[in-house]
Design a protein around this motif. Structure first.
Motif, PDB file in Angstrom:
ATOM      1  N   HIS A  43      39.554 -32.473  -1.955  1.00  0.00           N
ATOM      2  CA  HIS A  43      40.539 -31.395  -2.123  1.00  0.00           C
ATOM      3  C   HIS A  43      40.662 -31.114  -3.620  1.00  0.00           C
ATOM      4  CE1 HIS A  43      44.101 -28.951  -1.626  1.00  0.00           C
ATOM      5  NE2 HIS A  43      44.831 -29.799  -2.326  1.00  0.00           N
ATOM      6  N   THR A  44      40.862 -32.170  -4.410  1.00  0.00           N
ATOM      7  CA  THR A  44      40.715 -32.141  -5.866  1.00  0.00           C
ATOM      8  C   THR A  44      39.979 -33.421  -6.265  1.00  0.00           C
ATOM      9  OG1 THR A  44      42.705 -33.378  -6.486  1.00  0.00           O
ATOM     10  CG2 THR A  44      42.992 -31.017  -6.030  1.00  0.00           C
ATOM     11  N   ASN A  45      39.501 -33.462  -7.502  1.00  0.00           N
ATOM     12  CA  ASN A  45      38.785 -34.656  -7.964  1.00  0.00           C
ATOM     13  C   ASN A  45      39.681 -35.886  -8.032  1.00  0.00           C
ATOM     14  OD1 ASN A  45      36.313 -33.432  -8.229  1.00  0.00           O
ATOM     15  ND2 ASN A  45      36.482 -33.084 -10.432  1.00  0.00           N
ATOM     16  N   GLY A  46      40.963 -35.671  -8.293  1.00  0.00           N
ATOM     17  CA  GLY A  46      41.841 -36.804  -8.530  1.00  0.00           C
ATOM     18  C   GLY A  46      42.645 -37.266  -7.335  1.00  0.00           C
TER      19      GLY A  46
ATOM     20  N   ARG B 121      42.564 -27.836   1.911  1.00  0.00           N
ATOM     21  CA  ARG B 121      41.526 -26.833   1.674  1.00  0.00           C
ATOM     22  C   ARG B 121      40.593 -27.298   0.558  1.00  0.00           C
ATOM     23  NH1 ARG B 121      44.931 -21.593   0.057  1.00  0.00           N
ATOM     24  NH2 ARG B 121      42.861 -20.727  -0.343  1.00  0.00           N
ATOM     25  N   THR B 122      39.410 -26.715   0.511  1.00  0.00           N
ATOM     26  CA  THR B 122      38.388 -27.145  -0.456  1.00  0.00           C
ATOM     27  C   THR B 122      37.796 -25.977  -1.235  1.00  0.00           C
ATOM     28  OG1 THR B 122      36.680 -27.021   1.276  1.00  0.00           O
ATOM     29  CG2 THR B 122      37.748 -29.163   0.936  1.00  0.00           C
ATOM     30  N   ASP B 123      38.540 -24.867  -1.291  1.00  0.00           N
ATOM     31  CA  ASP B 123      37.970 -23.657  -1.885  1.00  0.00           C
ATOM     32  C   ASP B 123      38.557 -23.315  -3.249  1.00  0.00           C
ATOM     33  OD1 ASP B 123      40.457 -23.165  -0.733  1.00  0.00           O
ATOM     34  OD2 ASP B 123      39.979 -21.076  -0.244  1.00  0.00           O
ATOM     35  N   PHE B 124      39.272 -24.263  -3.895  1.00  0.00           N
ATOM     36  CA  PHE B 124      39.757 -24.023  -5.248  1.00  0.00           C
ATOM     37  C   PHE B 124      39.906 -25.365  -5.954  1.00  0.00           C
ATOM     38  CE2 PHE B 124      43.542 -24.633  -2.728  1.00  0.00           C
ATOM     39  CZ  PHE B 124      44.389 -25.371  -3.537  1.00  0.00           C
ATOM     40  N   GLN B 125      40.335 -25.335  -7.219  1.00  0.00           N
ATOM     41  CA  GLN B 125      40.319 -26.512  -8.071  1.00  0.00           C
ATOM     42  C   GLN B 125      38.919 -27.134  -8.008  1.00  0.00           C
ATOM     43  OE1 GLN B 125      44.467 -27.722  -6.534  1.00  0.00           O
ATOM     44  NE2 GLN B 125      44.442 -28.659  -8.562  1.00  0.00           N
ATOM     45  N   GLN B 126      38.811 -28.419  -7.704  1.00  0.00           N
ATOM     46  CA  GLN B 126      37.470 -29.034  -7.660  1.00  0.00           C
ATOM     47  C   GLN B 126      37.063 -29.334  -6.216  1.00  0.00           C
ATOM     48  OE1 GLN B 126      40.088 -31.166  -9.212  1.00  0.00           O
ATOM     49  NE2 GLN B 126      40.142 -29.728 -10.922  1.00  0.00           N
ATOM     50  N   GLY B 127      37.453 -28.453  -5.308  1.00  0.00           N
ATOM     51  CA  GLY B 127      37.228 -28.710  -3.894  1.00  0.00           C
ATOM     52  C   GLY B 127      35.764 -28.811  -3.509  1.00  0.00           C
ATOM     53  N   SER B 128      35.484 -29.727  -2.588  1.00  0.00           N
ATOM     54  CA  SER B 128      34.137 -29.919  -2.055  1.00  0.00           C
ATOM     55  C   SER B 128      34.246 -30.428  -0.629  1.00  0.00           C
ATOM     56  CB  SER B 128      33.342 -30.921  -2.889  1.00  0.00           C
ATOM     57  OG  SER B 128      32.186 -31.366  -2.190  1.00  0.00           O
TER      58      SER B 128
ATOM     59  N   PHE C  66      31.554 -29.642   9.750  1.00  0.00           N
ATOM     60  CA  PHE C  66      32.753 -29.633   8.931  1.00  0.00           C
ATOM     61  C   PHE C  66      32.573 -28.730   7.706  1.00  0.00           C
ATOM     62  CE2 PHE C  66      35.159 -31.438   5.326  1.00  0.00           C
ATOM     63  CZ  PHE C  66      36.450 -31.368   5.824  1.00  0.00           C
ATOM     64  N   ILE C  67      31.459 -28.867   7.023  1.00  0.00           N
ATOM     65  CA  ILE C  67      31.187 -28.042   5.837  1.00  0.00           C
ATOM     66  C   ILE C  67      31.186 -26.560   6.207  1.00  0.00           C
ATOM     67  CG2 ILE C  67      29.432 -27.446   4.125  1.00  0.00           C
ATOM     68  CD1 ILE C  67      28.655 -30.440   4.102  1.00  0.00           C
ATOM     69  N   LYS C  68      30.577 -26.238   7.339  1.00  0.00           N
ATOM     70  CA  LYS C  68      30.542 -24.845   7.778  1.00  0.00           C
ATOM     71  C   LYS C  68      31.946 -24.318   8.058  1.00  0.00           C
ATOM     72  CE  LYS C  68      28.286 -21.777  11.117  1.00  0.00           C
ATOM     73  NZ  LYS C  68      27.343 -21.704  12.276  1.00  0.00           N
ATOM     74  N   ILE C  69      32.756 -25.138   8.711  1.00  0.00           N
ATOM     75  CA  ILE C  69      34.143 -24.734   8.998  1.00  0.00           C
ATOM     76  C   ILE C  69      34.895 -24.473   7.699  1.00  0.00           C
ATOM     77  CG2 ILE C  69      36.374 -25.554   9.864  1.00  0.00           C
ATOM     78  CD1 ILE C  69      34.785 -27.090  12.031  1.00  0.00           C
ATOM     79  N   MET C  70      34.808 -25.403   6.773  1.00  0.00           N
ATOM     80  CA  MET C  70      35.571 -25.288   5.525  1.00  0.00           C
ATOM     81  C   MET C  70      35.092 -24.125   4.669  1.00  0.00           C
ATOM     82  SD  MET C  70      37.792 -27.604   5.999  1.00  0.00           S
ATOM     83  CE  MET C  70      38.631 -27.605   4.413  1.00  0.00           C
ATOM     84  N   ASP C  71      33.808 -23.842   4.710  1.00  0.00           N
ATOM     85  CA  ASP C  71      33.251 -22.737   3.908  1.00  0.00           C
ATOM     86  C   ASP C  71      33.589 -21.367   4.479  1.00  0.00           C
ATOM     87  OD1 ASP C  71      32.161 -24.373   1.990  1.00  0.00           O
ATOM     88  OD2 ASP C  71      30.133 -24.371   2.845  1.00  0.00           O
TER      89      ASP C  71
ATOM     90  N   LEU D 286      40.779 -18.471   3.372  1.00  0.00           N
ATOM     91  CA  LEU D 286      42.209 -18.616   3.183  1.00  0.00           C
ATOM     92  C   LEU D 286      42.719 -17.753   2.030  1.00  0.00           C
ATOM     93  CD1 LEU D 286      42.392 -22.495   3.563  1.00  0.00           C
ATOM     94  CD2 LEU D 286      43.132 -20.800   5.237  1.00  0.00           C
ATOM     95  N   PRO D 287      43.975 -17.315   2.089  1.00  0.00           N
ATOM     96  CA  PRO D 287      44.533 -16.513   0.986  1.00  0.00           C
ATOM     97  C   PRO D 287      44.720 -17.351  -0.272  1.00  0.00           C
ATOM     98  CG  PRO D 287      46.242 -17.054   2.571  1.00  0.00           C
ATOM     99  CD  PRO D 287      44.942 -17.492   3.185  1.00  0.00           C
ATOM    100  N   TYR D 288      44.794 -16.670  -1.404  1.00  0.00           N
ATOM    101  CA  TYR D 288      45.033 -17.322  -2.687  1.00  0.00           C
ATOM    102  C   TYR D 288      46.379 -18.031  -2.630  1.00  0.00           C
ATOM    103  CZ  TYR D 288      45.184 -17.679  -7.839  1.00  0.00           C
ATOM    104  OH  TYR D 288      45.231 -18.115  -9.146  1.00  0.00           O
ATOM    105  N   PRO D 289      46.455 -19.307  -3.058  1.00  0.00           N
ATOM    106  CA  PRO D 289      47.728 -20.038  -2.980  1.00  0.00           C
ATOM    107  C   PRO D 289      48.857 -19.319  -3.721  1.00  0.00           C
ATOM    108  CG  PRO D 289      45.915 -21.522  -3.473  1.00  0.00           C
ATOM    109  CD  PRO D 289      45.356 -20.141  -3.577  1.00  0.00           C
ATOM    110  N   LYS D 290      49.992 -19.156  -3.072  1.00  0.00           N
ATOM    111  CA  LYS D 290      51.084 -18.351  -3.606  1.00  0.00           C
ATOM    112  C   LYS D 290      51.623 -18.875  -4.931  1.00  0.00           C
ATOM    113  CE  LYS D 290      52.769 -16.770   0.922  1.00  0.00           C
ATOM    114  NZ  LYS D 290      53.922 -16.781   1.868  1.00  0.00           N
TER     115      LYS D 290
END
Length: 242
Positions: A122-125, A150-157, A209-214, A218-222
């Motif tokens: 989700h994030t690196n830390g 979610r894995t689509d921002f910060q350092q998500g993978s 799982f990767i396909k689902i997450m990609d 999702l909308p930009y976090p508020k």
């Protein structure tokens, strides 16, 4: 478990606006306490509870640098100068104490202390904190009830998150209770056994799982534009010591 019940004070607290859970754990013998994922808007509530229970806050812990709310750790430190902020070493944020894989945080006479398990993705830390004495783990945003962060921002993978959750969280004994940083569907807790059977994403193969997450779109976090910069400096613009 009887000895744990005799030693441990546990409270699950909720911030409705951001659907964030904060967790208070305290040792009844030493009256030392930790707060996991405190929220800035709820600091006065938390301070009042600490006073009512007569416990001393030694650690304000963040499971990661949040993007959906501002942490209360900095404000707690201003009110309680002996409190130390805690963050994963790869978070990129500011804290008094940085933790790595397998390190432990002691806050009382519980034998196992809090084990730190690195759960990036989700994030690196991202760090999951496990209290083996209580058969409980605090998973942050890495694992949610029947879902995951979610894995689509910060350092998500998604690939990293899948490996982290399966190797560090779902590998715990099946009866362990899992407490997430958020819930949006009315749940408060789950177990390893439940998530192995019913998690709608993490029961899939890694490729699925990767396909689902990609493809979540999702909308930009508020709150990310205000929360992320603040949380990198412990939640306050003029932080004390950390």
């Amino acid at each position: 478990m009887a000895s744990v019940r005799n030693l441990l004070v546990f409270r699950q607290l909720f911030h409705k606006e951001t659907s964030t859970y904060t967790y208070l754990l305290a040792c009844k013998q030493t009256m030392k306490a930790v707060l996991i994922d405190p929220v800035l808007d709820c600091v006065e509530r938390d301070l009042k509870l600490l006073r009512e229970l007569g416990v001393q806050l030694v650690y304000g812990i963040n499971t990661h640098v949040h993007a959906d709310h501002i942490t209360g750790t900095g404000k707690l430190k201003q009110a309680l100068p002996d409190c130390k902020s805690v963050l994963g070493s790869k978070s990129g944020g500011r804290a008094d104490i940085f933790v790595d894989q397998s390190e432990r945080l002691k806050f009382g006479n519980l034998a196992s202390m809090l084990e730190c398990r690195s759960t990036p993705g989700h994030t690196n830390g991202c760090t999951t904190f496990v209290l083996h004495d209580g058969a409980m783990a605090f998973t942050g945003d890495a694992l949610l009830v029947r879902g995951c962060g979610r894995t689509d921002f910060q350092q998500g993978s998604p690939s990293t998150l899948y490996e982290s959750v399966h190797s560090q969280i779902l590998s715990l004994p099946k009866h362990y209770k899992l407490y997430p940083a958020h819930d949006y569907k009315g749940f408060s807790v789950t177990t390893v056994e439940e998530e192995l059977a019913h998690n709608t994403r993490l029961t899939k193969s890694k490729e699925e799982f990767i396909k689902i997450m990609d493809n979540l779109n999702l909308p930009y976090p508020k709150r990310i534009d205000e929360s992320l910069p603040a949380n990198l400096i412990c939640g306050v613009t003029d932080p004390v010591s950390s």
